[in-house]
Every structure is written in structure tokens, then in C-alpha cells.
Motif scaffolding. Structure first.
Motif, PDB file in Angstrom:
ATOM      1  N   ILE A 134      -3.472  -0.540   7.976  1.00 38.43           N
ATOM      2  CA  ILE A 134      -2.989  -0.081   6.665  1.00 38.43           C
ATOM      3  C   ILE A 134      -1.824   0.894   6.855  1.00 38.43           C
ATOM      4  O   ILE A 134      -0.805   0.813   6.161  1.00 38.43           O
ATOM      5  N   GLY A 142      -5.939   1.419  -2.613  1.00 39.60           N
ATOM      6  CA  GLY A 142      -5.087   1.379  -1.421  1.00 39.60           C
ATOM      7  C   GLY A 142      -5.220   2.642  -0.593  1.00 39.60           C
ATOM      8  O   GLY A 142      -6.323   3.169  -0.413  1.00 39.60           O
ATOM      9  N   PRO A 143      -4.085   3.176  -0.108  1.00 36.26           N
ATOM     10  CA  PRO A 143      -4.126   4.388   0.714  1.00 36.26           C
ATOM     11  C   PRO A 143      -3.968   5.671  -0.102  1.00 36.26           C
ATOM     12  O   PRO A 143      -3.427   6.664   0.382  1.00 36.26           O
ATOM     13  N   ILE A 199      -7.138  -4.622   0.684  1.00 30.37           N
ATOM     14  CA  ILE A 199      -6.649  -4.168   2.004  1.00 30.37           C
ATOM     15  C   ILE A 199      -7.725  -3.439   2.802  1.00 30.37           C
ATOM     16  O   ILE A 199      -7.511  -3.151   3.981  1.00 30.37           O
ATOM     17  N   PRO A 217       0.826  -1.206   0.000  1.00 33.70           N
ATOM     18  CA  PRO A 217       0.000   0.000   0.000  1.00 33.70           C
ATOM     19  C   PRO A 217       0.859   1.254   0.000  1.00 33.70           C
ATOM     20  O   PRO A 217       1.555   1.543   0.962  1.00 33.70           O
ATOM     21  N   ASP A 231     -10.398  -2.475  -2.927  1.00 31.57           N
ATOM     22  CA  ASP A 231      -9.044  -2.991  -2.673  1.00 31.57           C
ATOM     23  C   ASP A 231      -9.182  -4.077  -1.622  1.00 31.57           C
ATOM     24  O   ASP A 231      -9.966  -3.921  -0.675  1.00 31.57           O
ATOM     25  N   GLY A 264       0.258   5.151  -1.613  1.00 27.09           N
ATOM     26  CA  GLY A 264      -0.841   5.834  -2.301  1.00 27.09           C
ATOM     27  C   GLY A 264      -0.509   7.201  -2.860  1.00 27.09           C
ATOM     28  O   GLY A 264       0.308   7.938  -2.309  1.00 27.09           O
ATOM     29  N   PHE A 299       2.032   0.570   5.528  1.00 29.56           N
ATOM     30  CA  PHE A 299       2.698   1.659   4.802  1.00 29.56           C
ATOM     31  C   PHE A 299       4.046   1.954   5.466  1.00 29.56           C
ATOM     32  O   PHE A 299       5.087   1.987   4.806  1.00 29.56           O
TER      33      PHE A 299
END
Ligand code: SAM
Length: 227
Positions: A68, A39-40, A60, A10, A58, A12, A72
Motif C-alpha cells: 500500500i 484506504g491509507p 486494498i 490510495p 477497502d 489518505g 501511495f
């Protein structure tokens, strides 16, 4: 050397990066959009704040925001170090430096996290994974897929790409995918076979130049429309 990752992580991007990666104009931004593998990224958060309609999906999103964020942070130093070790394979016009890159990714993560719980409750962040999506045929006008297909060509087979692109075309009237390079900064070996099969299926698939280039040479997206 390029960035080498075993798993799909992840990491983003912002709305501004999405606009550049996908050549999104004002009319595109008003469409009902699916962000697949968001994702993020802060695209959904920023677009929602501006009154636009984005759904992100997603796998996740089965995790909490804290989980999450932890994923990251667990990967951030590795990625930034690998980028630092391969400085001249990247175009620094946008991010300026590895520190600028990390700051932009952290900014996206913060916006995403601030929106995540409310967005999940509203159904804007949906747990789903290609190649099969839980959406109705034609539910979206535009589907965007950034830094998943083609980039992870080592991890995701040609058949996976083929099925995923057809699934995205099922749920959206138009599909855009960026980038077309792998993590090794080479054009994905899946691109030509996939283009051929999309054409054979009667879809209009074009490689289009875009206004974003971070991987050197990575300034093209795939745009697929029904004829
Ligand atoms: C590198 S991130 C890119 C995030 C965002 N699209 C961006 O560019 O800022 C790749 C994302 O793809 C997601 N992903 C992995 N496998 C997927 C699948 N089969 N279907 C949809 N998303 C997937 C990962 O969980 C991760 O969040």
C-alpha cells in the motif's frame, strides 16, 4: 486543469480532516463507525488510539502495508504535480501549499501503517468492496465514505452509486459521503438521480454544508438517514 486519475488511488486523510469533512461532533465520534474506502487514511488508527470504535473496509486491505505504501509513493509525485499545476482551483486554508498537502498525506500514511497489522488482526481493516459489503444489517451506527463515491464519477456509474448507497444504508443507520464533486471539481452528475431514487425509497437524503473545503466549492456532504 484538475487532477486526472485513471485508477482510484490510495491517498489518505487524517482524523481531523474526517471530523471536518463529515461534521463529526463528540456524539458522532462515540458511535460505532464504518469507514468505507478508508484506504491509507489515519482515521481508524487515531480513533482507535482514542478508544473509539471504527472498522475500515477497502479492497486494498488485501495488500500488505509495504505494498500500500508503494502504491501511495508511486502516485504521490503525479498528484502533487497536478495540484501544483492547478493551484488556484484549490482552497489552501487547510493544507497551505502542495508541500503541506503532501506532508499531511504522508503523516496519515505513517499513522495508518503503524496501526495496520494490529488493526487487521483485530478485524478493524477488512477486505471489502462496494457495492456489496460483508456486514450484517444495522451493524454500524454511522458509515462514512470519503473521496470515493461522486469523486470518481467517471469510473463509477450511476447504478454503482445507487447500489453502493443502498448497501451502506443497509449496514448503517446513517450514511455520510464527501465530497459531492468529481475530480474535475464539478458537482457529480450522479448526485441528482441518486437523491431522487433515495427519496423514492423512503430515505431522508440531504446535502449538508461542512467545515472542510479543499476542492474549491467542495464543502458539502450527502447525509442519508432512515425516516
Ligand atoms: C482516494 S482514496 C480515499 C481514502 C480515504 N477514504 C480518505 O479519504 O482519506 C479511495 C479509496 O477507495 C478505495 N476503493 C476503490 N474501490 C472501492 C470499492 N468498490 N469499495 C470500497 N473502497 C474502494 C480505494 O482502494 C482507495 O483506498
Amino acid at each position: 486543469m484538475s487532477v486526472q486519475l485513471e485508477a482510484i488511488i490510495p491517498w489518505g486523510r487524517t482524523r481531523h480532516e474526517y471530523e471536518l469533512m463529515f461534521n463529526l461532533d463528540a456524539a458522532d465520534l462515540r458511535k460505532k463507525i464504518l469507514g468505507c474506502g478508508d484506504g491509507p487514511a489515519s482515521f481508524n488508527a487515531e480513533m482507535t488510539h482514542a478508544g473509539m470504535a471504527v472498522t475500515s473496509c477497502d479492497p486494498i486491505y488485501s495488500f500488505s502495508g509495504a505494498d500500500i505504501a508503494a502504491q501511495f509513493h508511486a502516485n504521490a509525485a503525479t498528484i502533487t504535480d497536478q495540484v501544483r499545476a492547478s493551484l488556484d482551483t484549490w482552497n489552501w486554508d487547510y493544507h497551505d501549499s502542495p508541500e503541506g498537502l503532501l506532508a499531511n498525506r504522508q503523516m496519515a500514511l505513517r499513522s495508518f501503517l503503524a496501526d495496520y497489522d494490529a488493526g487487521k488482526a483485530a478485524g478493524r481493516y477488512t477486505v471489502a468492496a462496494l457495492p456489496q459489503l460483508p456486514f450484517a444489517a444495522g451493524e454500524f451506527e454511522l458509515a462514512l465514505c470519503s473521496h470515493l463515491l461522486f469523486l470518481y464519477s467517471n469510473q463509477l456509474s450511476e447504478e454503482f452509486h445507487h447500489r453502493s448507497l443502498h448497501e451502506l444504508c443497509r449496514v448503517a443507520g446513517e450514511v455520510r459521503v464527501f465530497p459531492l464533486l468529481t475530480l474535475a471539481h464539478q458537482r457529480s452528475p450522479h448526485l441528482q438521480p441518486v437523491l431522487q431514487r433515495l427519496g423514492e425509497a423512503g430515505l431522508d437524503a440531504q446535502v449538508v454544508r461542512v467545515g472542510y473545503e479543499f476542492q474549491k466549492g467542495g464543502n458539502e456532504m450527502l447525509r442519508i438517514r432512515r425516516r
